[in-house]
Design a protein around this motif. Structure first.
Motif: not given
Length: 194
Positions: A5, A8-11, A13, A15, A132-133
């Motif tokens: 959380d 991940l799922n930000g602008k 990449s 892993e 993440k962003n």
């Protein structure tokens, strides 16, 4: 809270490598951390993190393709900080536990272009948000856009670092063509920090 959380799922990449669970339990006990803190989540829920093929954070992983945070810090950590991760350019992200007295608990960064630790003014959760962003490219302003793309594309992996000559801290770095080769991360730390 789950590490994914925060990363991940930000602008960017990012892993998350799965943890070695027995190793994670050992590291949680060693650092007296659990998954209620960002640092605890890193060691209990990951075997490492790679962001934008540039930044690598250490987790709980005895696989030789990665690095275990406690084992790596026993070899290369220092009084006053815990090595949290590094980047392909030779920089180090560390958790300040006293090296810089005015910012204990913050993430500090050893910058290859100054050869000094700098307070980033963020806690581990802030580092996760940046990965993440954040604008990772701009963080490495010593490189042109083209050179950054070329170096990033070398995809050196988790256990290598780019050995860049002339050194980033030198006046020649800004004026001369760079000689770049990937070297083993352990060699890099031995050459520069032991």
């Amino acid at each position: 809270m789950v590490l994914g959380d925060l990363l991940l799922n930000g602008k960017n990449s990012v892993e998350i490598i799965p943890p070695d669970l027995p190793c994670a339990a050992i590291n949680a006990e060693y650092y007296q951390e659990d998954d209620t803190t960002a640092f605890g989540m890193l060691i209990t829920q990951s075997g490492g993190v790679c962001a934008d093929c540039v930044v690598r954070l250490l987790g709980s992983n005895r696989d030789t393709n990665f690095r275990d945070i406690s084992m790596f810090n026993v070899k290369f950590g220092g009084g006053g900080y815990i090595i949290f991760g590094d980047d392909i350019f030779g920089g180090i992200f560390a958790l300040n536990i006293g090296l810089l007295p005015d910012c204990t608990g913050n993430i500090i960064y050893f910058a290859p272009d100054t050869s000094e630790y700098e307070d980033l003014g963020i806690k581990p959760s802030g580092l996760f948000e940046f990965l993440k962003n954040g604008d990772i490219r701009s963080f490495y302003g010593q490189f042109s856009d083209e050179e950054y793309r070329e170096l990033r594309a070398m995809n050196v992996g988790f256990n290598k670092v780019l050995h860049i000559l002339p050194p980033q801290w030198s006046a020649e770095f800004k004026t001369e063509k760079h000689d770049v080769r990937a070297i083993d991360i352990y060699e890099h730390y031995r050459l520069n920090f032991v």
